[in-house]
Design a protein around this motif. Structure first.
Motif, PDB file in Angstrom:
ATOM      1  N   GLU A  69     -65.206  33.425  24.915  1.00 28.95           N
ATOM      2  CA  GLU A  69     -64.181  34.471  25.111  1.00 28.95           C
ATOM      3  C   GLU A  69     -62.826  33.955  24.611  1.00 28.95           C
ATOM      4  O   GLU A  69     -62.247  33.002  25.158  1.00 28.95           O
ATOM      5  N   THR A  70     -62.338  34.651  23.597  1.00 26.85           N
ATOM      6  CA  THR A  70     -61.109  34.238  22.915  1.00 26.85           C
ATOM      7  C   THR A  70     -59.947  34.023  23.892  1.00 26.85           C
ATOM      8  O   THR A  70     -59.278  32.984  23.853  1.00 26.85           O
ATOM      9  N   ALA A  71     -59.714  34.984  24.761  1.00 24.84           N
ATOM     10  CA  ALA A  71     -58.566  34.867  25.665  1.00 24.84           C
ATOM     11  C   ALA A  71     -58.750  33.712  26.642  1.00 24.84           C
ATOM     12  O   ALA A  71     -57.775  33.016  26.976  1.00 24.84           O
ATOM     13  N   ALA A  72     -59.968  33.513  27.114  1.00 30.97           N
ATOM     14  CA  ALA A  72     -60.216  32.413  28.052  1.00 30.97           C
ATOM     15  C   ALA A  72     -59.933  31.069  27.376  1.00 30.97           C
ATOM     16  O   ALA A  72     -59.335  30.168  27.985  1.00 30.97           O
ATOM     17  N   ILE A  73     -60.346  30.944  26.142  1.00 34.38           N
ATOM     18  CA  ILE A  73     -60.110  29.685  25.424  1.00 34.38           C
ATOM     19  C   ILE A  73     -58.611  29.474  25.228  1.00 34.38           C
ATOM     20  O   ILE A  73     -58.077  28.372  25.447  1.00 34.38           O
ATOM     21  N   LEU A  74     -57.920  30.537  24.831  1.00 35.19           N
ATOM     22  CA  LEU A  74     -56.465  30.413  24.610  1.00 35.19           C
ATOM     23  C   LEU A  74     -55.749  30.036  25.905  1.00 35.19           C
ATOM     24  O   LEU A  74     -54.891  29.145  25.914  1.00 35.19           O
ATOM     25  N   LEU A  75     -56.119  30.695  26.987  1.00 38.28           N
ATOM     26  CA  LEU A  75     -55.469  30.400  28.270  1.00 38.28           C
ATOM     27  C   LEU A  75     -55.791  28.978  28.720  1.00 38.28           C
ATOM     28  O   LEU A  75     -54.913  28.249  29.196  1.00 38.28           O
ATOM     29  N   TRP A  76     -57.017  28.568  28.538  1.00 35.40           N
ATOM     30  CA  TRP A  76     -57.436  27.209  28.933  1.00 35.40           C
ATOM     31  C   TRP A  76     -56.660  26.170  28.122  1.00 35.40           C
ATOM     32  O   TRP A  76     -56.153  25.187  28.688  1.00 35.40           O
ATOM     33  N   LEU A  77     -56.554  26.384  26.820  1.00 43.35           N
ATOM     34  CA  LEU A  77     -55.815  25.420  25.978  1.00 43.35           C
ATOM     35  C   LEU A  77     -54.339  25.371  26.385  1.00 43.35           C
ATOM     36  O   LEU A  77     -53.739  24.296  26.461  1.00 43.35           O
ATOM     37  N   ALA A  78     -53.764  26.551  26.658  1.00 43.85           N
ATOM     38  CA  ALA A  78     -52.353  26.590  27.044  1.00 43.85           C
ATOM     39  C   ALA A  78     -52.146  25.858  28.365  1.00 43.85           C
ATOM     40  O   ALA A  78     -51.199  25.079  28.523  1.00 43.85           O
TER      41      ALA A  78
ATOM     42  N   LEU B 194     -54.567  42.236  25.278  1.00 45.94           N
ATOM     43  CA  LEU B 194     -55.111  41.958  23.941  1.00 45.94           C
ATOM     44  C   LEU B 194     -56.634  41.842  24.011  1.00 45.94           C
ATOM     45  O   LEU B 194     -57.356  42.331  23.140  1.00 45.94           O
ATOM     46  N   SER B 195     -57.093  41.177  25.078  1.00 44.07           N
ATOM     47  CA  SER B 195     -58.519  40.905  25.213  1.00 44.07           C
ATOM     48  C   SER B 195     -59.322  42.131  25.649  1.00 44.07           C
ATOM     49  O   SER B 195     -60.445  42.344  25.189  1.00 44.07           O
ATOM     50  N   ASN B 196     -58.731  42.927  26.542  1.00 50.36           N
ATOM     51  CA  ASN B 196     -59.490  44.033  27.153  1.00 50.36           C
ATOM     52  C   ASN B 196     -59.225  45.395  26.535  1.00 50.36           C
ATOM     53  O   ASN B 196     -59.972  46.336  26.790  1.00 50.36           O
ATOM     54  N   THR B 197     -58.133  45.508  25.789  1.00 47.43           N
ATOM     55  CA  THR B 197     -57.781  46.815  25.228  1.00 47.43           C
ATOM     56  C   THR B 197     -57.867  46.789  23.700  1.00 47.43           C
ATOM     57  O   THR B 197     -58.671  47.517  23.105  1.00 47.43           O
ATOM     58  N   LEU B 198     -57.058  45.960  23.072  1.00 48.50           N
ATOM     59  CA  LEU B 198     -57.049  45.983  21.604  1.00 48.50           C
ATOM     60  C   LEU B 198     -58.346  45.429  21.002  1.00 48.50           C
ATOM     61  O   LEU B 198     -58.941  46.055  20.122  1.00 48.50           O
ATOM     62  N   HIS B 199     -58.787  44.264  21.484  1.00 50.49           N
ATOM     63  CA  HIS B 199     -59.953  43.635  20.857  1.00 50.49           C
ATOM     64  C   HIS B 199     -61.215  44.512  20.978  1.00 50.49           C
ATOM     65  O   HIS B 199     -61.913  44.731  19.976  1.00 50.49           O
TER      66      HIS B 199
ATOM     67  N   TYR C 224     -53.519  35.272  19.013  1.00 46.57           N
ATOM     68  CA  TYR C 224     -54.559  36.297  19.208  1.00 46.57           C
ATOM     69  C   TYR C 224     -54.258  37.541  18.374  1.00 46.57           C
ATOM     70  O   TYR C 224     -55.126  38.093  17.678  1.00 46.57           O
ATOM     71  N   LEU C 225     -52.996  37.993  18.438  1.00 45.18           N
ATOM     72  CA  LEU C 225     -52.669  39.271  17.795  1.00 45.18           C
ATOM     73  C   LEU C 225     -52.683  39.190  16.267  1.00 45.18           C
ATOM     74  O   LEU C 225     -53.157  40.125  15.604  1.00 45.18           O
ATOM     75  N   ALA C 226     -52.151  38.108  15.711  1.00 49.38           N
ATOM     76  CA  ALA C 226     -51.966  38.074  14.250  1.00 49.38           C
ATOM     77  C   ALA C 226     -53.277  38.379  13.504  1.00 49.38           C
ATOM     78  O   ALA C 226     -53.298  39.268  12.637  1.00 49.38           O
ATOM     79  N   PRO C 227     -54.400  37.703  13.834  1.00 46.31           N
ATOM     80  CA  PRO C 227     -55.645  38.079  13.141  1.00 46.31           C
ATOM     81  C   PRO C 227     -56.042  39.531  13.402  1.00 46.31           C
ATOM     82  O   PRO C 227     -56.595  40.197  12.512  1.00 46.31           O
ATOM     83  N   MET C 228     -55.742  40.042  14.596  1.00 42.10           N
ATOM     84  CA  MET C 228     -56.146  41.422  14.893  1.00 42.10           C
ATOM     85  C   MET C 228     -55.311  42.444  14.123  1.00 42.10           C
ATOM     86  O   MET C 228     -55.713  43.598  14.000  1.00 42.10           O
TER      87      MET C 228
END
Ligand SMILES: N[C@@H](CCC(=O)N[C@@H](CS)C(=O)NCC(=O)O)C(=O)O
Length: 228
Positions: free
Chosen positions: A67-76, A101-106, A161-165
């Motif tokens: 999960e992209t957001a989980a990885i980003l949050l974990w790294l942060a 970003l994770s639950n709506t846009l993605h 997260y947003l830039a690639p999207m």
């Protein structure tokens, strides 16, 4: 692993968000190509790391994370930076927009790119509805007064997260002429800011994304693997 992190990636996939974050944080990592042409995301080895069969997965000393957001949050959280910390006043807004970003846009983008998976009987109408929905979603983001990360020079988990999207709808999902980033000048400015960062330049080089990957994307020419 000789380095702490191993990113399972395919070029120009959601793994790009994680590559950007790893580069922004200056963390050593190695990559493993998931060959989408061979449905590598459905191989037994990959499913053992991520039973959803989706890219990305990051192997860490604490085990694989998906999960992209989980990885980003974990790294942060683990390394500091990219997000307001747990006690900072900005934390709530940062979490809100990361989950958005994770639950709506993605998910809306996934419906655009894979309409046949979400509505096998009416993929064309789902595609058309997704275009309208994504436009409305980006209208909301563009008007948000508490999404400070959009306007800052500093790197953020959200930016990664947003830039690639912002890139993908201009390139993938059947017809792309409905998507015009210039509808949202604030997002154009954001894309320009992100893509001039050294991390973005390095990521674009690694994945063959060209010189303006987020503001004026063009089809990738990856040195290894295929984007789809
Ligand atoms: N919710 C997942 C979505 C990831 C995702 O959609 N990955 C795409 C590539 S960008 C994928 O693996 N697609 C292959 C498939 O759906 O079979 C996440 O955030 O990690």
């Amino acid at each position: 692993m000789t380095v702490p992190y191993r990113l399972h990636f395919a070029p120009d996939n959601a793994s790009l968000c994680i590559r950007l974050a790893l580069l922004e944080l200056g963390l050593p990592y190695e990559t493993v190509l998931v060959d989408r042409g061979q449905q590598g995301q459905r191989s037994a080895g990959y499913l053992a790391l991520n039973p959803n069969g989706l890219i990305p997965t990051l192997e860490t000393p604490d085990g694989p994370i998906f999960e992209t957001a989980a990885i980003l949050l974990w790294l942060a959280d683990r390394h500091g930076g990219l997000m307001a910390g747990p006690d900072a006043p900005q934390r709530g807004a940062d979490l809100k927009w990361l989950f958005w970003l994770s639950n709506t846009l993605h998910p809306a983008l996934r419906m655009l790119f894979y309409p046949e998976k979400h509505d096998p009987r009416n993929p064309d109408s789902l595609h058309a509805a997704s275009c309208t929905r994504i436009t409305g979603i980006l209208d909301v983001l563009s008007a948000a007064t508490d999404a400070d990360w959009l306007d800052r020079d500093a790197a953020s988990a959200h930016g990664c997260y947003l830039a690639p999207m912002l890139r993908w709808p201009a390139l993938y999902g059947g017809t792309t002429d409905w998507f015009d980033l210039t509808r949202w000048p604030r997002l154009v400015d954001f894309a320009h800011r992100v893509e001039t960062r050294p991390a973005s330049v390095a990521a674009a080089q690694a994945e063959g994304l060209g010189p303006t990957p987020f503001s004026a994307p063009r089809a990738p020419n990856p040195p290894e693997g295929s984007a789809t």
